[in-house]
Design a protein around this motif. Structure first.
Motif, PDB file in Angstrom:
ATOM      1  N   SER A  27       0.819  -1.218   0.000  1.00 57.36           N
ATOM      2  CA  SER A  27       0.000   0.000   0.000  1.00 57.36           C
ATOM      3  C   SER A  27       0.852   1.266   0.000  1.00 57.36           C
ATOM      4  N   HIS A  28       2.076   1.182   0.571  1.00 64.55           N
ATOM      5  CA  HIS A  28       2.972   2.340   0.574  1.00 64.55           C
ATOM      6  C   HIS A  28       3.358   2.763  -0.843  1.00 64.55           C
ATOM      7  N   ARG A  29       3.350   1.821  -1.783  1.00 67.40           N
ATOM      8  CA  ARG A  29       3.711   2.156  -3.160  1.00 67.40           C
ATOM      9  C   ARG A  29       2.581   2.899  -3.871  1.00 67.40           C
ATOM     10  N   GLY A  30       1.360   2.726  -3.391  1.00 62.94           N
ATOM     11  CA  GLY A  30       0.226   3.347  -4.043  1.00 62.94           C
ATOM     12  C   GLY A  30      -0.893   3.647  -3.071  1.00 62.94           C
ATOM     13  N   GLN A 357      11.743  10.859   3.006  1.00 67.35           N
ATOM     14  CA  GLN A 357      10.756  11.202   4.024  1.00 67.35           C
ATOM     15  C   GLN A 357      10.538  12.712   4.083  1.00 67.35           C
ATOM     16  N   LEU A 358      11.608  13.459   3.946  1.00 68.61           N
ATOM     17  CA  LEU A 358      11.543  14.920   3.961  1.00 68.61           C
ATOM     18  C   LEU A 358      10.719  15.440   2.790  1.00 68.61           C
ATOM     19  N   ALA A 359      10.912  14.851   1.613  1.00 66.09           N
ATOM     20  CA  ALA A 359      10.126  15.268   0.448  1.00 66.09           C
ATOM     21  C   ALA A 359       8.642  15.046   0.687  1.00 66.09           C
ATOM     22  N   LYS A 360       8.305  13.884   1.236  1.00 62.77           N
ATOM     23  CA  LYS A 360       6.898  13.579   1.518  1.00 62.77           C
ATOM     24  C   LYS A 360       6.309  14.574   2.509  1.00 62.77           C
ATOM     25  N   HIS A 363       5.182  17.681   0.870  1.00 62.94           N
ATOM     26  CA  HIS A 363       4.138  17.527  -0.153  1.00 62.94           C
ATOM     27  C   HIS A 363       4.700  17.487  -1.573  1.00 62.94           C
ATOM     28  N   VAL A 364       5.896  16.930  -1.718  1.00 60.98           N
ATOM     29  CA  VAL A 364       6.491  16.714  -3.043  1.00 60.98           C
ATOM     30  C   VAL A 364       6.445  15.223  -3.332  1.00 60.98           C
ATOM     31  N   THR A 365       5.814  14.860  -4.443  1.00 55.12           N
ATOM     32  CA  THR A 365       5.592  13.451  -4.763  1.00 55.12           C
ATOM     33  C   THR A 365       6.629  12.896  -5.711  1.00 55.12           C
ATOM     34  N   VAL A 366       7.253  13.760  -6.514  1.00 56.37           N
ATOM     35  CA  VAL A 366       8.231  13.323  -7.513  1.00 56.37           C
ATOM     36  C   VAL A 366       9.559  14.011  -7.261  1.00 56.37           C
ATOM     37  N   LEU A 367      10.642  13.235  -7.247  1.00 56.77           N
ATOM     38  CA  LEU A 367      11.985  13.774  -7.067  1.00 56.77           C
ATOM     39  C   LEU A 367      12.867  13.369  -8.241  1.00 56.77           C
ATOM     40  N   LEU A 368      13.572  14.324  -8.825  1.00 61.31           N
ATOM     41  CA  LEU A 368      14.625  14.005  -9.781  1.00 61.31           C
ATOM     42  C   LEU A 368      15.932  13.839  -9.013  1.00 61.31           C
ATOM     43  N   SER A 501       5.914   6.783  -0.478  1.00 62.64           N
ATOM     44  CA  SER A 501       5.029   7.119  -1.606  1.00 62.64           C
ATOM     45  C   SER A 501       5.585   8.290  -2.407  1.00 62.64           C
ATOM     46  N   VAL A 502       6.875   8.242  -2.654  1.00 58.25           N
ATOM     47  CA  VAL A 502       7.565   9.256  -3.458  1.00 58.25           C
ATOM     48  C   VAL A 502       8.176   8.568  -4.672  1.00 58.25           C
ATOM     49  N   GLU A 503       8.062   9.207  -5.823  1.00 56.12           N
ATOM     50  CA  GLU A 503       8.617   8.656  -7.066  1.00 56.12           C
ATOM     51  C   GLU A 503       9.952   9.315  -7.384  1.00 56.12           C
ATOM     52  N   VAL A 504      10.966   8.507  -7.670  1.00 53.10           N
ATOM     53  CA  VAL A 504      12.283   9.016  -8.049  1.00 53.10           C
ATOM     54  C   VAL A 504      12.487   8.842  -9.547  1.00 53.10           C
ATOM     55  N   ARG A 505      12.901   9.910 -10.199  1.00 47.50           N
ATOM     56  CA  ARG A 505      13.184   9.881 -11.640  1.00 47.50           C
ATOM     57  C   ARG A 505      14.651  10.223 -11.866  1.00 47.50           C
ATOM     58  N   LEU A 506      15.283   9.525 -12.792  1.00 47.82           N
ATOM     59  CA  LEU A 506      16.737   9.607 -12.958  1.00 47.82           C
ATOM     60  C   LEU A 506      17.106  10.054 -14.375  1.00 47.82           C
ATOM     61  N   PRO A 507      17.341  11.354 -14.561  1.00 48.06           N
ATOM     62  CA  PRO A 507      17.642  11.868 -15.906  1.00 48.06           C
ATOM     63  C   PRO A 507      18.885  11.262 -16.543  1.00 48.06           C
ATOM     64  N   PHE A 508      19.879  10.859 -15.747  1.00 53.32           N
ATOM     65  CA  PHE A 508      21.092  10.293 -16.337  1.00 53.32           C
ATOM     66  C   PHE A 508      20.856   8.894 -16.896  1.00 53.32           C
ATOM     67  N   LEU A 509      19.678   8.321 -16.659  1.00 58.51           N
ATOM     68  CA  LEU A 509      19.355   7.011 -17.215  1.00 58.51           C
ATOM     69  C   LEU A 509      18.410   7.105 -18.402  1.00 58.51           C
ATOM     70  N   SER A 510      18.400   8.221 -19.072  1.00 53.66           N
ATOM     71  CA  SER A 510      17.794   8.270 -20.406  1.00 53.66           C
ATOM     72  C   SER A 510      18.598   7.340 -21.307  1.00 53.66           C
TER      73      SER A 510
END
Length: 591
Positions: A27-30, A357-360, A363-368, A501-510
């Motif tokens: 449930s933590h994932r969604g 945890q700090l991002a959550k 109220h930030v859901t997506v982190l680069l 429940s935070v999503e991490v996106r990795l620009p260097f893995l394009s």
């Protein structure tokens, strides 16, 4: 970003209650919604936990269906180029009822078949049921950013985003003895030649850049759909840095696509600083980018001074920091272990946990984040040894130049190419055989085996040391990116972020960026004593000069020795040793 689960019972009805247990444990994932779908025949069931990122409406609910129910999908991740793909598919007559990237996956499958994954720029793990062909199709992104575990036998296949969901279904929780041996002796649970193995018996990982088809109660096909060439192209430095900058900027821009707040992780190093400053340029004027950092005041490796330099360079960034210490790490410890599922070997993972945890909390859901750059751009010190050894054999003039440049830059000669390294490089097969013979001849009680149970040593000391020697830099980078190294870091990041429940996106893995990096001559990666030369050169006018040309490399490194001496961790260590002795995993406790 979500959690997915599913089961296909080949000989009996699927149990929706068990499927619900699987999704509940994730449930933590969604936390924003859940869905369960049972095929009319009753043997196939798909489950989903939703973290709403794109199209926050109910239209984004999964499992999702397409073409009057022919296709059913449960999907975890993001397809960053879904807008461009959707426009192309609309021109070909495909229609859409939602604004999601999930629907684009299914339309792309109808157009290109299983080759559709080659069109995706993204991180993903999904299961797609095709009712026409009666096939279950599982696919995972090129680098393995998103997890997908499964177990299969003659009765069923069960799959999920996390191993704990398989346990919730009733799959036995039993470790692989050889994985325990490898972890205790070598500090790694990964096998470079068997990337599908997990730490647990009969639990497999779908390998990165692979897809798998199940039909008629068996795996019909498992196929790798993407790989990187290490062949170098002829290109001059200015053209290379222009194209590098374009591809990295494109990657950052695509990864900002979101219907929820997007921030960034800032360590003060070259990689995260590049992303923060590019976001600052790309975002609209006045749109605040929140950055999240871990600080260790009073510790020699605190990155605060570098973090502040980056924030002063930006116009619209708001820096927010957390200060991990013994108390916070103790409070989080059992949660971290629970979420990781498999062993890990550094407290830096605890600092990352607190950043997420700090991002959550803000109220930030997506982190680069900057992960993935070190493995393709030669960011670690040990890559120098490989590159200089390569030059010593292939280009002695350039080798001498680089040796002199290194000495001038760091004030000390590079002298790590010792006799042992030369023997290993000149005769790698012979070296491995001699090392293997040494392990076979050592008494099983020798300290080399770290007190591991004698029966376990007898059974597994034939295993090769998971430390490779490489003839050239490109092969070393390929190994780190696709075999051993990056995959563990991606696992840490996925579990730490999704725990909150935070999503991490990795620009260097394009994949386009990585393909380009691997096409560059090695001297654009390590040059004049500098690592990551092409990145530094490309970003030197975008990030602070002091960051672009930093000599040291730290990241989120806590004062680990001090923390581990805390009574709490000492007690944990003693209790763990006792358990391992009782289980006959070890026969003696070595410090």
């Amino acid at each position: 970003m979500c959690g997915i689960a599913g089961v296909w019972e080949f000989n009996q009805p699927a149990d929706l209650k068990l499927l619900a247990r699987m999704t509940d444990v994730m449930s933590h994932r969604g936390p924003d919604g859940e869905g369960h779908w049972l095929h009319p025949k009753g043997q196939l069931a798909l489950g989903h936990r939703r973290l709403s990122i794109i199209d926050l409406s109910e239209h984004g609910t999964q499992p999702m269906h397409y073409l009057k129910g022919r296709l059913s999908l449960t999907f975890n991740g993001e397809i960053y180029n879904y807008i461009e793909l959707k426009q192309e598919l609309i021109k070909d007559g495909y229609t859409f009822d939602t604004h999601t990237d999930s629907e684009v996956i299914m339309a792309a499958y109808l157009k290109w078949g299983k080759a559709c994954v080659s069109h995706f720029d993204g991180m993903f793990a999904f299961a797609l049921w095709d009712d026409l062909t009666q096939e279950l199709w599982l696919a995972r992104d090129r680098f393995g950013e998103k997890p997908l575990f499964y177990t299969i036998d003659e009765n069923r296949i069960v799959f999920a985003s996390e191993i704990k969901a398989l346990w919730a279904y009733g799959i036995p929780k039993k470790v692989r003895p050889e994985a325990v041996y490898s972890y205790l002796l070598f500090g790694s649970i990964e096998h470079k030649d068997h990337l599908d193995l997990s730490f647990f018996q009969d639990v497999y990982k779908l390998e990165p850049a692979h897809h798998l088809t199940v039909k008629d109660g068996q795996i019909l096909q498992k196929k790798r759909y993407w790989d990187v060439s290490t062949h170098s192209q002829a290109i001059d430095l200015e053209d290379a840095q222009t194209e590098f900058y374009r591809l990295l900027s494109q990657s950052v821009s695509r990864r900002l696509r979101s219907d929820v707040a997007v921030g960034s992780s800032l360590s003060g190093g070259l990689d995260s600083s590049s992303i923060v400053c590019l976001i600052d340029q790309i975002k609209a004027q006045g749109q605040i980018q929140k950055t999240f950092s871990a600080r260790f005041p009073g510790f020699s490796k605190d990155e605060g001074i570098h973090i502040d330099k980056v924030l002063r360079q930006t116009k619209n960034a708001q820096g927010i920091s957390v200060f991990p210490d013994e108390d916070s790490m103790i409070n989080n410890w059992h949660r971290i272990v629970y979420h990781q599922d498999e062993p890990f070997g550094s407290l830096s993972i605890a600092a990352q946990f607190e950043v997420m945890q700090l991002a959550k909390m803000n109220h930030v859901t997506v982190l680069l984040d900057g992960q993935g750059a070190d493995e393709s751009l030669a960011g670690y010190r040990f890559y120098y040894k490989t590159y200089y050894s390569e030059l010593q054999k292939s280009n002695k003039h350039l080798y001498r130049q680089e040796q002199n440049a290194f000495a001038e830059l760091f004030g000390t000669p590079f002298n790590e190419i010792d006799l042992k390294t030369r023997i290993r490089q000149q005769a790698p097969v012979l070296f491995r055989k001699m090392a293997q013979l040494k392990r076979q001849l050592l008494p099983i009680s020798d300290p080399y085996f770290a007190g591991i149970d004698t029966e376990m040593v007898r059974n597994y000391r034939h295993l090769q040391v998971p430390i490779e020697q490489f003839e050239n830099l490109k092969d070393h980078l390929y190994h780190s990116s696709f075999k051993q190294g990056l995959s563990e870091l991606l696992r840490y990041a996925d579990r730490n972020s999704m725990a909150h429940s935070v999503e991490v996106r990795l620009p260097f893995l394009s994949h386009e960026l990585v393909e380009f990096i691997f096409s560059l001559p090695s001297e654009m990666l390590i040059r004049n004593g500098w690592s990551k030369y092409i990145l530094r050169h490309a970003m030197q006018h975008t990030i602070p000069s002091e960051i672009a040309w930093r000599k040291d490399k730290i990241g989120y490194e806590p004062p680990q020795s001090k923390i581990l001496n805390h009574p709490f961790f000492q007690k944990e260590i003693v209790e763990s040793r006792t358990k391992l002795l009782d289980l006959k995993v070890i026969h003696k406790a070595y410090d």
